[in-house]
Scaffold this motif. Structure first.
Motif, short mmCIF file in Angstrom:
data_model
loop_
_atom_site.label_atom_id
_atom_site.label_comp_id
_atom_site.label_asym_id
_atom_site.label_seq_id
_atom_site.Cartn_x
_atom_site.Cartn_y
_atom_site.Cartn_z
N ASP A 34 32.95 162.63 82.28
CA ASP A 34 32.85 161.24 81.49
C ASP A 34 31.59 160.57 81.90
O ASP A 34 31.64 159.55 81.08
CB ASP A 34 34.19 160.74 82.07
CG ASP A 34 34.69 159.69 81.08
OD1 ASP A 34 34.17 159.81 79.85
OD2 ASP A 34 35.07 158.50 81.48
N GLN A 35 30.75 160.90 82.56
CA GLN A 35 29.51 160.25 82.78
C GLN A 35 28.38 160.98 82.84
O GLN A 35 28.54 162.28 83.10
CB GLN A 35 29.76 159.42 84.20
CG GLN A 35 30.12 160.21 85.54
CD GLN A 35 30.57 159.38 86.57
OE1 GLN A 35 30.52 158.16 86.37
NE2 GLN A 35 31.34 160.20 87.45
N GLY A 36 27.17 160.44 82.95
CA GLY A 36 25.77 161.13 83.01
C GLY A 36 25.56 161.98 81.93
O GLY A 36 25.78 161.61 80.73
N SER A 37 24.51 162.81 82.22
CA SER A 37 23.93 163.54 81.12
C SER A 37 24.94 164.56 80.21
O SER A 37 24.73 164.77 79.25
CB SER A 37 22.65 164.44 81.52
OG SER A 37 23.04 165.23 82.40
N ILE A 38 25.81 165.19 81.25
CA ILE A 38 26.89 165.68 80.61
C ILE A 38 27.68 165.20 79.53
O ILE A 38 28.16 165.57 78.64
CB ILE A 38 27.68 166.61 81.76
CG1 ILE A 38 26.72 167.79 82.42
CG2 ILE A 38 28.79 167.24 81.17
CD1 ILE A 38 27.52 168.22 83.76
N LYS A 43 29.54 163.92 74.16
CA LYS A 43 29.75 162.99 72.91
C LYS A 43 28.84 163.21 71.95
O LYS A 43 29.42 163.20 70.69
CB LYS A 43 29.25 161.46 73.59
CG LYS A 43 30.44 161.09 74.57
CD LYS A 43 30.14 159.62 75.19
CE LYS A 43 30.81 158.96 76.20
NZ LYS A 43 31.59 159.87 77.04
N VAL A 44 27.43 163.44 71.88
CA VAL A 44 26.79 164.06 70.67
C VAL A 44 27.58 165.17 70.19
O VAL A 44 27.59 165.08 68.83
CB VAL A 44 25.37 164.30 71.28
CG1 VAL A 44 24.61 164.88 70.17
CG2 VAL A 44 24.74 163.14 71.94
N ILE A 45 27.88 166.33 71.00
CA ILE A 45 28.34 167.45 70.35
C ILE A 45 29.76 167.03 69.60
O ILE A 45 30.08 167.44 68.38
CB ILE A 45 28.79 168.51 71.31
CG1 ILE A 45 27.34 169.05 71.83
CG2 ILE A 45 29.61 169.79 70.76
CD1 ILE A 45 27.53 170.01 72.99
N GLY A 46 30.42 166.23 70.07
CA GLY A 46 31.58 165.92 69.64
C GLY A 46 31.57 164.93 68.26
O GLY A 46 32.40 165.14 67.39
#
Length: 127
Positions: A34-38, A43-46
Motif C-alpha cells: 500500500d505504500q512506497g514504490s511498489i 496504482k499506475v498499472i491499475g
C-alpha cells in the motif's frame, strides 16, 4: 466471537469474516503493497488497466460496428464482457488494495462462514 441463532437453533461460530479481514490488513501492512514504490507502481498499472477497460466499454457502446466493438458485443457467451468487468475490478483493486481487497475478503469470509455453518449442522461439529 458470536454465534448466530436461527429459529432457536444456534449455528456455528461466524467470526471467520473479521479474522480474514484482520489477516488481510496485516498482510497489506507488512508487505508494503500500500505504500512506497511498489504501491505507486501498482496504482499506475491499475490506472492503465482501468483506462483500457473503460475504453473498451466506450467502444462497445458508441462504435459497435468496429471490429473491437463487435468482438466485445458478440464474444463467446459474453466472455469478453465478463473479462472487461473483471479487468475493472482488478484495476480498482490495484489502485486501492486495502479498501477494495478488504471488502472482497470479507465477502469471501461471509460465504465461507455460511458454508461452514451448513456443514457444522450437517455433521454436528463446531469450529
Amino acid at each position: 466471537m458470536h454465534t448466530m441463532v436461527l429459529r432457536g437453533a444456534v449455528l456455528a461460530n461466524t467470526d471467520i469474516s473479521s479474522q480474514m479481514k484482520t489477516g488481510f490488513d496485516q498482510f497489506i501492512e507488512k508487505s508494503g503493497i500500500d505504500q512506497g514504490s511498489i504501491g505507486t507502481l501498482l496504482k499506475v498499472i491499475g490506472g492503465a488497466v482501468l483506462l483500457i477497460c473503460v475504453g473498451l466499454l466506450v467502444l462497445r457502446k458508441w462504435a459497435p460496428n468496429t471490429q473491437i466493438g463487435q468482438s466485445i458485443q458478440q464474444g463467446v457467451g459474453g466472455a469478453a464482457l465478463v473479462a472487461v468487468i473483471a479487468g475493472l475490478v482488478v484495476g480498482v483493486l490495484l489502485i486501492a488494495p486495502k479498501t477494495v481487497g478488504g471488502f472482497l475478503v470479507q465477502v469471501g469470509g461471509k460465504f465461507a462462514g455460511f458454508v461452514l455453518d451448513i456443514l457444522a449442522k450437517i455433521f454436528n461439529f463446531s469450529y
